[in-house]
Design an enzyme around this catalytic site. Structure first.
Site, mmCIF file in Angstrom:
data_model
loop_
_atom_site.group_PDB
_atom_site.id
_atom_site.type_symbol
_atom_site.label_atom_id
_atom_site.label_comp_id
_atom_site.label_asym_id
_atom_site.label_seq_id
_atom_site.Cartn_x
_atom_site.Cartn_y
_atom_site.Cartn_z
ATOM 1 C CG ASP A 227 13.017 -81.746 41.500
ATOM 2 O OD1 ASP A 227 14.168 -81.454 41.874
ATOM 3 O OD2 ASP A 227 12.765 -82.039 40.319
ATOM 4 C CB SER A 228 13.540 -84.976 46.308
ATOM 5 O OG SER A 228 13.150 -85.949 45.329
ATOM 6 N N GLY A 229 15.099 -84.385 43.447
ATOM 7 C CA GLY A 229 16.056 -85.000 42.540
ATOM 8 C C GLY A 229 15.698 -86.443 42.210
ATOM 9 N N GLY A 230 14.847 -87.050 43.033
ATOM 10 C CA GLY A 230 14.546 -88.474 42.860
ATOM 11 C C GLY A 230 13.903 -88.805 41.525
ATOM 12 C CG PHE A 231 10.259 -87.515 38.473
ATOM 13 C CD1 PHE A 231 9.203 -88.412 38.589
ATOM 14 C CD2 PHE A 231 10.477 -86.914 37.237
ATOM 15 C CE1 PHE A 231 8.380 -88.698 37.498
ATOM 16 C CE2 PHE A 231 9.669 -87.194 36.151
ATOM 17 C CZ PHE A 231 8.617 -88.085 36.285
ATOM 18 C CG ASP B 251 8.935 -89.034 45.949
ATOM 19 O OD1 ASP B 251 9.963 -88.668 45.319
ATOM 20 O OD2 ASP B 251 7.792 -88.811 45.525
ATOM 21 C CD GLN C 267 4.906 -91.225 45.024
ATOM 22 O OE1 GLN C 267 4.107 -91.755 44.243
ATOM 23 N NE2 GLN C 267 5.785 -90.301 44.611
ATOM 24 N N GLY D 43 3.559 -89.131 41.870
ATOM 25 C CA GLY D 43 3.179 -90.387 41.234
ATOM 26 C C GLY D 43 1.937 -90.316 40.373
ATOM 27 C CG ASP E 131 6.205 -78.923 38.576
ATOM 28 O OD1 ASP E 131 5.605 -79.680 39.362
ATOM 29 O OD2 ASP E 131 7.058 -79.333 37.757
#
Lengths: 385, 385
Positions: free
Chosen positions: A97-101, A151, A198, A225, A275
């Protein structure tokens, strides 16, 4: 390390059955049969499982969490040690993942602006900056096969204004992520970068987001989201609106989902990749997933039950250990409880995915869906004594 | 369940080399090659290991703790479920202790008199009574192959008076245990009951205890009351005095011992069986046993070390995962750290036992002992960077 000419990222749609899709993703580290469930390996390990076990259950891909890995042991260290595949002994496909969450859910003192997010590590309090470019850079250091754009994912319910602001920011970050990914040579190495749709629970925004991303050259698309607090019917309605607006010839990944039922219903709405921490987390909390629904092994009714969780399962954790023994291990706080229940749960999830794939191939997905739902509704809890 | 005519308990002494003995114990559940290390399965599980892994490492027997099992899930429940072998999926030999040691170290409000010990459970505070007869009864309910008499084990240092009182009480309890064991038909089922030599650090008392027990018809003999706080040289001196007073034709079990060095030196003094929580407990605390001594994986010096623990080991946990990865797992508190390090440690212990057995058979035990000690003294900690 990989011959980029031989193995570019690709997706083939092999068969459809209604909206359900049977496909095949090729990455530099192998083939991913879709619909696919991707076990979560947050800190470079699928918790309480040896990597060979994860693979033997039919997992073609696991997920690594960029946020956790950048903080410990750090992306630079993993790169020095030969990349994430080698580090965690998983020579198959890895998605990150991007790490953002996790920045938004775990880190402290977050500050988000147009450029990115600054935050304080939940591990040691150090300050970090996360931008769309830095997220791609980290995922490149990890050597991930399937990478995600940064995101902004907002919790539901949310106002239409907040939802639109976050969606438009995510689109701008999508462009920056893509530029960085190409600058760093990701496509040439056969890697993929997915754009993330999103738009919260707003149908128009979902469609705008999917359409705008579809015009950018991403190798695949995520639906973000969702599964962030809304009822299941809202999620499924959003999928019904969103997937028709997504490119047909690219894989579709529903992030962070879900229960077996969520997965079955999302496949029915055109999703290819999933996932979720549910099977692994539940395994550490005494919960077993079976063909006949969930079994809470903390419950005293299992204390004298000599039956295994599912004697028809091919997984040893399901067919060989009595519920009485599993109950004992859970009550005694033994590590073997988490080991066996996680194993059982991932085995169940992967056998569900295999059933889904087989059914789509055979053109019998609707029957499979109905039969599977019937089985879940049955209870096989034994009378006591 | 087992044909008692075909498989009575037996011990054969196959070879001696100095005081070191190579032997073979037969029980209703298989052959135990001695000298043997018996992994500890306190609560019906060798912590963080699947039973098949424990077996594959060359373990012929595991130990169950009567105290823990009687409290949870209870001996009666295990008996209803078909006995401990079936309950924990270990169809090989099981040895149980009497429960006495843990009653004295873990339980609350203990009261010891001639009859036995009353105590309060550390799990739920309920009161229990443990007598020599009840201990045998519990071990029979569990279906243990090799059972222990109840004894009184005192901590060292202790006064000669206290030591003698406890030793004489243990002798009287030995007689009561033996009577109960025969009444319950243990010998007919091919099971064994071991008498336990006590006597603290008093040579005369050790010899008196061993001699008196040797006149009773036990299938084997334990040395108890060592590794309870005394220096290693005291323990080894006591063994030198005790083992010559023990029957030659019966197995000798040194309870709760120990480090690899303790084991090597005790084999050299005529001991056949060992158990210890050290390899499993150390594995849960970031410590790895290797041919070249202990490696503390918590230490930051391992963070960038790409080498496995021991590439020449046959165990995957030792030959396949980098020290950098193991360090990461330990620091991140991941369950896989305990799983891999316990696996590595038991693999090392069992390979040490195999080396010991091979050397005694070949008549080269002294060379093996010297070479093994040299290897331990070598350090293979890598320079940083």
């Amino acid at each position: 390390m990989t011959d980029q000419k031989q193995k570019p990222f690709s997706f083939r749609l092999l068969k459809t059955d209604g909206m359900a899709r049977r496909g095949e993703i090729r990455t530099p580290h192998g083939i991913v049969r879709t619909p696919a469930f991707m076990p979560v390996g947050t800190q470079a390990t699928v918790k309480a499982m040896y990597p060979d076990q994860v693979r033997a259950l039919g997992s073609d891909v696991v997920l690594g969490n960029t946020y956790h890995l950048m903080l410990r042991p750090s992306a630079e260290r993993i790169a020095r040690l030969g990349g994430l595949h080698k580090f965690m002994n998983w020579p198959h496909t890895i998605l990150t993942d991007s790490g953002g969450f996790q920045v938004m859910s775990l880190a402290q003192l977050r500050k988000l602006d147009e450029n990115g997010v600054t935050f304080q590590s939940h591990v040691d309090g150090r300050r970090y900056e996360m931008t769309p470019e830095r997220s791609v850079e980290i995922q490149q250091l990890l050597g991930s096969d399937i990478q995600m754009q940064l995101d902004e994912c907002i919790a539901l319910p949310a106002s239409p204004e907040d939802t639109e602001r976050a969606m438009r920011l995510s689109l701008r970050w999508a462009e920056r992520s893509r530029r960085k990914f190409e600058e760093m040579g990701g496509p040439g190495r056969g890697q993929a970068l997915y754009g993330i749709v999103q738009g919260g629970a707003e149908p128009d925004l979902r469609i705008q987001s999917a359409t705008a991303l579809g015009e950018m050259p991403f190798e695949g698309y995520s639906v973000g989201g969702l599964a962030v607090g809304e009822p299941q019917d809202v999620m499924l309605r959003m999928l019904e609106i969103t997937t028709p607006a997504m490119p047909v010839d690219k894989p579709r990944y529903l992030m962070g989902v879900g229960t077996p039922e969520d997965i079955l219903e999302s496949v029915a709405r055109g999703i290819d990749q999933f996932d979720c921490v549910m099977p692994t987390r539940a395994g550490r909390h005494g919960l077993a997933y079976t063909r006949f629904g969930k079994v809470n092994l903390k419950n005293a009714r299992h204390a004298d039950d000599p039956r295994p969780l599912d004697e028809a399962s091919a997984c040893e954790a399901a067919n060989r250990y009595s519920r009485a023994y599993l109950h004992h291990l859970v009550k005694a706080g033994e590590g073997l409880a988490a080991m066996l229940l996680t194993w059982n749960n991932l085995a169940y999830y992967q056998s569900l995915m295999q059933g889904i794939r087989d059914a789509i191939e055979a053109g019998t997905f609707e029957e499979f869906r109905a039969r599977t739902r019937e089985d879940w509704a049955r209870s096989d809890i034994a009378p006591i004594g």
